[in-house]
Design a protein around this motif. Structure first.
Motif, short mmCIF file in Angstrom:
data_model
loop_
_atom_site.label_atom_id
_atom_site.label_comp_id
_atom_site.label_asym_id
_atom_site.label_seq_id
_atom_site.Cartn_x
_atom_site.Cartn_y
_atom_site.Cartn_z
N ILE A 27 0.83 -1.21 0.00
CA ILE A 27 0.00 0.00 0.00
C ILE A 27 0.86 1.26 0.00
O ILE A 27 0.65 2.19 -0.78
N ARG A 28 1.89 1.29 0.87
CA ARG A 28 2.71 2.50 1.00
C ARG A 28 3.50 2.78 -0.28
O ARG A 28 3.64 3.92 -0.69
N ALA A 29 4.00 1.72 -0.92
CA ALA A 29 4.71 1.91 -2.18
C ALA A 29 3.78 2.51 -3.24
O ALA A 29 4.15 3.42 -3.99
N LEU A 100 9.05 1.99 5.94
CA LEU A 100 7.70 2.46 6.23
C LEU A 100 7.72 3.65 7.19
O LEU A 100 7.01 4.64 6.98
N ASP A 101 8.55 3.55 8.22
CA ASP A 101 8.64 4.63 9.21
C ASP A 101 9.22 5.90 8.58
O ASP A 101 8.85 7.02 8.96
N SER A 102 10.13 5.72 7.64
CA SER A 102 10.78 6.87 7.00
C SER A 102 9.94 7.46 5.87
O SER A 102 10.23 8.57 5.40
N ASN A 103 8.92 6.74 5.44
CA ASN A 103 8.07 7.18 4.34
C ASN A 103 6.61 7.06 4.74
O ASN A 103 5.90 6.17 4.27
N PRO A 104 6.15 7.94 5.63
CA PRO A 104 4.77 7.85 6.09
C PRO A 104 3.77 8.07 4.95
O PRO A 104 4.12 8.61 3.90
N PRO A 106 1.34 9.66 2.59
CA PRO A 106 1.19 11.07 2.23
C PRO A 106 -0.21 11.57 2.55
O PRO A 106 -1.18 10.80 2.59
N ASP A 107 -0.31 12.86 2.80
CA ASP A 107 -1.61 13.46 3.02
C ASP A 107 -2.44 13.40 1.74
O ASP A 107 -1.90 13.43 0.63
N LEU A 183 -8.84 7.63 -3.19
CA LEU A 183 -8.57 9.07 -3.27
C LEU A 183 -8.83 9.79 -1.95
O LEU A 183 -8.30 10.87 -1.72
N GLY A 184 -9.68 9.25 -1.10
CA GLY A 184 -9.85 9.75 0.26
C GLY A 184 -10.43 11.14 0.39
O GLY A 184 -10.16 11.83 1.38
N LEU A 185 -11.24 11.58 -0.57
CA LEU A 185 -11.79 12.93 -0.52
C LEU A 185 -13.10 12.96 0.27
O LEU A 185 -13.80 11.96 0.40
#
Length: 420
Positions: A27-29, A100-104, A106-107, A183-185
């Motif tokens: 997911i984070r990638a 993961l910790d270094s790349n939270p 994004p908003d 998209l989380g809007l």
């Protein structure tokens, strides 16, 4: 543990990771728009550069995990793991967790001003309500979960080859489907149709005739705060980001009441203005009408001062058949007249061809080609006539909750990204 270098000059490595950590990595990638192998490479480099190991990661239930790394990196990593006296699985888990910790996450990218999308067509029965709901659901999906999305090239391929399809939905190569974060809007769906289809389809109840309503607020005789009329839509799936302003049958009288209102074309804007700060996107499901209510809806979607072209405007829903073309011309004439009379810019966000089924033969395929040939506005969505949407309506559930992996849901997400 490794195999010969791939064509991309990387070597395949195989180890183990717990399922939850693999999923978080995936997911984070995707959220950062990079490949998983690049994330693992960065995590290993960072972990090896530390002076000591990091906190122990729970690796219970770890199973097979493979990726591709630059030649030699895996051997170097194995040596560091041995020096630090941790297992290879633990070392890899720590490296991934470090990345993961270094790349939270994004908003969510929110528009500077609330986008206003008017979903319209003078003709009834083309599926404006289904498109309004599906688009709103796709815009509001969880940004920390991956969802199947048809990428733009698949839409283009379907449009180019529409007359070659034999199924009810354009064929899609698996490579044309991507897993992307939601998209989380924050989205508000406005049921502007007195028939209350959007309200009923999403499991809401039409507002009572003797109570407050959007019509009352537009006519200048509200009975309370408009935000008190709003209801949430499936909080479990959309995390409180998707809301509905239900309709009321009193909207059948809206044109009559608007005739006595000063600056009536701005009536919808005045009514919804108190809500705009709470939402990133407001979607208006318009009635099949060319009256004063449609004037108010089109005016609400106009380009405001400082707003970029294509942020707000009219999204036109059609079908691949002749009567849709006639209704399209009536609608665009009305919008063009409003542009001229009021000296405003009303952008077209595109055309959505809904309920498409190439098995209907030449009428369907030739009509689709006719929409594609328009070019301005261009076709931004092609949604097939499949059973899942009808089932979702019968169950009074959002399509993307009821059938999130269906071809229609995949198409709605593609549409959301086409106009985002």
């Amino acid at each position: 543990m490794s195999s010969p270098a791939t064509s991309s000059d990387r070597e395949k490595v195989v180890s183990k990771l717990p399922g939850w950590l693999r999923q978080n990595l995936k997911i984070r990638a995707a959220q950062h728009g990079i490949e998983i192998q690049a994330a693992v490479e960065q995590g290993i480099n960072a972990w090896c550069s530390l002076a000591s190991t990091t906190a122990t990661v729970d690796t219970a239930g770890a199973d097979s995990f493979s990726t591709f790394l630059p030649p030699g990196q895996w051997d170097e990593f194995r040596q560091v793991v041995a020096d630090r006296r941790v297992s290879l699985i633990q070392g890899l888990a720590q490296a991934v967790q470090l990345w993961l910790d270094s790349n939270p996450a994004p908003d969510v990218e929110r528009p500077e001003a609330t986008r206003r999308i008017v979903v319209c067509n003078q003709k009834g029965g083309v599926g404006k309500t289904a498109i309004t709901a599906g688009l709103g659901e796709a815009l509001a999906e969880d940004p920390n979960t991956l969802h199947s999305v048809r990428v733009a090239k698949a839409l283009a391929k379907a449009l180019r080859a529409s007359d070659d399809q034999s199924g009810s939905e354009p064929a899609s190569d698996p490579l044309d489907i991507e897993s992307l974060p939601g998209l989380g809007l924050r989205v508000l769906l406005v049921d502007f149709d007195p028939q209350c289809h959007l309200t009923n389809q999403l499991g809401g109840a039409p507002l009572p005739m003797d109570g407050d309503s959007l019509t009352n607020h537009m006519a200048g005789s509200p009975k309370g705060e408009i935000r008190d009329l709003i209801i949430p839509v499936d909080d479990d799936t959309f995390g409180g980001r998707l809301h509905l302003l239900p309709a009321c049958n009193d909207a059948f009288l809206l044109d009559v009441r608007l005739s006595a209102v000063r600056a009536r074309e701005a009536a919808l804007e005045r009514a919804l203005a108190p809500l705009e700060a709470d939402y990133d996107v407001i979607l208006v499901d318009c009635p099949p009408s060319l009256g004063l209510s449609m004037d108010a809806a089109a005016y609400y979607g106009r380009r405001r001062d400082g707003e970029n072209p294509g942020q707000s405007g009219a999204l036109i829903v059609v079908q691949a058949e002749d009567s849709s073309a006639d209704a399209y011309e009536l609608l665009t004439n009305q919008i063009d007249d409003l542009r001229s009379d009021l000296q405003v810019d009303i952008d077209y966000l595109g055309i959505v061809v809904n309920l498409y089924d190439s098995r209907r033969g030449f009428i369907a395929t030739s009509s689709l080609q006719g929409w594609v040939d328009i070019k301005d506005p261009r076709v931004v969505g092609l949604i097939g006539d499949l059973k899942e949407q009808k089932e979702a309506v019968r169950m009074k559930q959002p399509l993307l909750s009821y059938a999130p992996k269906s071809q229609q849901a995949i198409g709605m997400r593609a549409l959301a990204r086409e106009i985002a």
